[in-house]
Design a protein around this motif. Structure first.
Motif, short mmCIF file in Angstrom:
data_model
loop_
_atom_site.label_atom_id
_atom_site.label_comp_id
_atom_site.label_asym_id
_atom_site.label_seq_id
_atom_site.Cartn_x
_atom_site.Cartn_y
_atom_site.Cartn_z
N ILE A 159 0.85 -1.19 0.00
CA ILE A 159 0.00 0.00 0.00
C ILE A 159 0.89 1.24 0.00
O ILE A 159 1.71 1.41 0.90
CB ILE A 159 -0.93 0.02 1.23
CG1 ILE A 159 -1.82 -1.23 1.23
CG2 ILE A 159 -1.79 1.28 1.23
CD1 ILE A 159 -2.64 -1.39 2.50
N PRO A 160 0.77 2.12 -0.98
CA PRO A 160 1.59 3.34 -1.02
C PRO A 160 1.37 4.22 0.22
O PRO A 160 0.27 4.22 0.80
CB PRO A 160 1.12 4.05 -2.29
CG PRO A 160 0.46 2.99 -3.10
CD PRO A 160 -0.15 2.03 -2.12
N GLY A 161 2.39 4.95 0.60
CA GLY A 161 2.26 5.87 1.71
C GLY A 161 1.21 6.94 1.44
O GLY A 161 0.98 7.33 0.30
N GLU A 162 0.59 7.41 2.51
CA GLU A 162 -0.49 8.39 2.37
C GLU A 162 0.05 9.81 2.26
O GLU A 162 0.95 10.21 2.99
CB GLU A 162 -1.43 8.28 3.57
CG GLU A 162 -2.69 9.10 3.44
CD GLU A 162 -3.67 8.86 4.58
OE1 GLU A 162 -3.92 9.82 5.34
OE2 GLU A 162 -4.14 7.72 4.73
N THR A 163 -0.51 10.56 1.33
CA THR A 163 -0.19 11.97 1.16
C THR A 163 -1.49 12.75 1.00
O THR A 163 -2.27 12.46 0.08
CB THR A 163 0.70 12.22 -0.08
OG1 THR A 163 1.91 11.45 0.04
CG2 THR A 163 1.06 13.68 -0.21
N CYS A 164 -1.73 13.70 1.89
CA CYS A 164 -2.96 14.50 1.85
C CYS A 164 -4.22 13.64 1.80
O CYS A 164 -5.20 13.97 1.13
CB CYS A 164 -2.94 15.45 0.65
SG CYS A 164 -1.61 16.67 0.69
N GLY A 165 -4.17 12.51 2.49
CA GLY A 165 -5.33 11.64 2.56
C GLY A 165 -5.45 10.65 1.42
O GLY A 165 -6.37 9.83 1.39
N GLU A 169 -4.81 5.86 -4.56
CA GLU A 169 -5.40 6.71 -5.60
C GLU A 169 -4.36 7.54 -6.34
O GLU A 169 -4.57 7.93 -7.49
CB GLU A 169 -6.44 7.67 -5.00
CG GLU A 169 -7.56 7.00 -4.22
CD GLU A 169 -7.28 6.98 -2.73
OE1 GLU A 169 -8.26 7.01 -1.96
OE2 GLU A 169 -6.09 6.95 -2.33
N ARG A 170 -3.24 7.80 -5.70
CA ARG A 170 -2.25 8.68 -6.32
C ARG A 170 -1.25 7.93 -7.20
O ARG A 170 -0.44 8.55 -7.89
CB ARG A 170 -1.51 9.49 -5.25
CG ARG A 170 -0.65 8.67 -4.31
CD ARG A 170 0.02 9.55 -3.26
NE ARG A 170 0.87 8.77 -2.36
CZ ARG A 170 2.10 8.38 -2.64
NH1 ARG A 170 2.64 8.71 -3.79
NH2 ARG A 170 2.79 7.67 -1.77
N VAL A 171 -1.33 6.61 -7.20
CA VAL A 171 -0.37 5.80 -7.96
C VAL A 171 -1.03 5.26 -9.23
O VAL A 171 -2.18 4.82 -9.21
CB VAL A 171 0.17 4.64 -7.10
CG1 VAL A 171 1.17 3.81 -7.90
CG2 VAL A 171 0.84 5.19 -5.85
N LEU A 172 -0.28 5.27 -10.32
CA LEU A 172 -0.75 4.74 -11.60
C LEU A 172 -0.11 3.38 -11.84
O LEU A 172 1.10 3.22 -11.65
CB LEU A 172 -0.36 5.69 -12.74
CG LEU A 172 -0.79 7.15 -12.60
CD1 LEU A 172 -0.19 8.00 -13.71
CD2 LEU A 172 -2.31 7.27 -12.60
N TYR A 173 -0.94 2.43 -12.26
CA TYR A 173 -0.46 1.07 -12.49
C TYR A 173 -0.76 0.63 -13.92
O TYR A 173 -1.76 1.04 -14.52
CB TYR A 173 -1.12 0.09 -11.52
CG TYR A 173 -0.82 0.35 -10.06
CD1 TYR A 173 0.37 -0.09 -9.48
CD2 TYR A 173 -1.73 1.02 -9.25
CE1 TYR A 173 0.65 0.15 -8.14
CE2 TYR A 173 -1.46 1.26 -7.91
CZ TYR A 173 -0.27 0.82 -7.36
OH TYR A 173 0.00 1.05 -6.03
N ALA A 174 0.10 -0.23 -14.45
CA ALA A 174 -0.12 -0.76 -15.80
C ALA A 174 -1.32 -1.70 -15.78
O ALA A 174 -1.38 -2.62 -14.96
CB ALA A 174 1.12 -1.50 -16.28
N PRO A 175 -2.29 -1.49 -16.69
CA PRO A 175 -3.48 -2.34 -16.70
C PRO A 175 -3.25 -3.70 -17.35
O PRO A 175 -4.09 -4.61 -17.22
CB PRO A 175 -4.47 -1.51 -17.52
CG PRO A 175 -3.60 -0.72 -18.46
CD PRO A 175 -2.35 -0.42 -17.69
N CYS A 176 -2.13 -3.85 -18.07
CA CYS A 176 -1.84 -5.10 -18.76
C CYS A 176 -0.38 -5.11 -19.18
O CYS A 176 0.32 -4.10 -19.03
CB CYS A 176 -2.74 -5.25 -20.00
SG CYS A 176 -2.48 -3.95 -21.23
#
Length: 262
Positions: A159-165, A169-176
């Motif tokens: 789980i990425p670290g939280e920034t401003c709540g 949601e703030r991380v982009l991942y490859a869908p395929c």
């Protein structure tokens, strides 16, 4: 200590904070990387020298080298040599005083105490006192950058670290699996639901608005679920300077190096 050689494995954004700290303090630093580094925060990663031939972050410049002669030339120019060497074959002709594993792979990719008299590793996947001499905590929070002399860093939560709540949601991942096509660049301001990239025609949309702080190099081959970018909700962020986290960890590596060499 100025003639001491420190090998830093990896040259991504966290490793760059480590390299800068050690380089500034006069150590002979050499970095190793894979053939095609996949740094997300490319603007603050010396690994970009693999593609560009040389790359500068703040006051430290890395130069791509291929042998011991070029390593020495880089040191004489007060620059950091970076060597394509995922398997640490450099140890056949260079004997560092300290090895720092700064790949942040969340697992041990081949570092052990037999490789060098002094060994340091960042993050989970290593046991201090067994795999390496000192482990340094990389998880944000109260213990960030703590030196660990026995045991391990916090386990990888995924789980990425939280920034401003915001966290995942703030991380982009490859869908395929596929090749990425970017429509924005690092430092661009993006809005929620804007299409940042595509992988094999599948859109990657922003879940929040903010500054695109990291984005993997265009046309890179990616795997499904791989981190390909991140959005910073704090709009005042600087995309071209080393992060607070990297500076903190860099300082702790310097402390660990001095402890071991003394």
């Amino acid at each position: 200590m100025k003639e001491k050689i420190i090998l830093v494995r990896g040259a991504g954004d966290i490793a760059t904070g480590v390299i800068q700290k050690l380089h500034r303090c006069g150590f002979k630093v050499v970095a190793t990387e894979i053939e095609r580094p996949m740094a997300v925060r490319r603007t603050v990663s010396l690994s970009e020298a693999i593609y560009e031939g040389n790359y500068k972050v703040e006051d430290v410049e890395a130069i791509l080298v291929s042998d011991i002669e070029e390593i020495n030339i880089a040191w004489n120019l007060k620059k950091v040599p970076i060597f394509i060497d995922p398997n640490l074959e450099i140890l056949n002709f260079l004997k560092p005083d300290v090895i720092v594993d700064a790949i942040i792979a969340k697992k041990n990719l081949g570092i052990n105490k037999n490789l060098c008299k002094n060994t340091i590793a960042l993050g989970p996947g290593f046991i201090a006192g067994e795999d390496v001499d000192i482990v340094i905590e990389t998880n944000r929070g109260h213990d960030l950058a703590r030196l660990i002399f026995e045991g391990s860093a916090s386990p990888n939560t995924g789980i990425p670290g939280e920034t401003c709540g915001f966290s995942t949601e703030r991380v982009l991942y490859a869908p395929c699996d596929g090749v990425i096509e970017n429509y924005f660049d690092i430092c661009d301001f993006v809005k929620k639901n804007e299409v940042i990239s595509e992988v094999n025609g599948i859109e990657v949309k922003a879940e929040i608005e903010g500054v695109l702080r990291g984005l993997i190099r265009n046309k890179s081959k990616v795997k499904k679920g791989m981190k390909i970018g991140d959005i910073e909700p704090r709009t005042e962020i600087n995309c071209y300077t080393i992060s607070d986290k990297a500076r903190a960890i860099g300082g702790s590596v310097l402390e660990a190096v001095i402890i071991l060499l003394n």
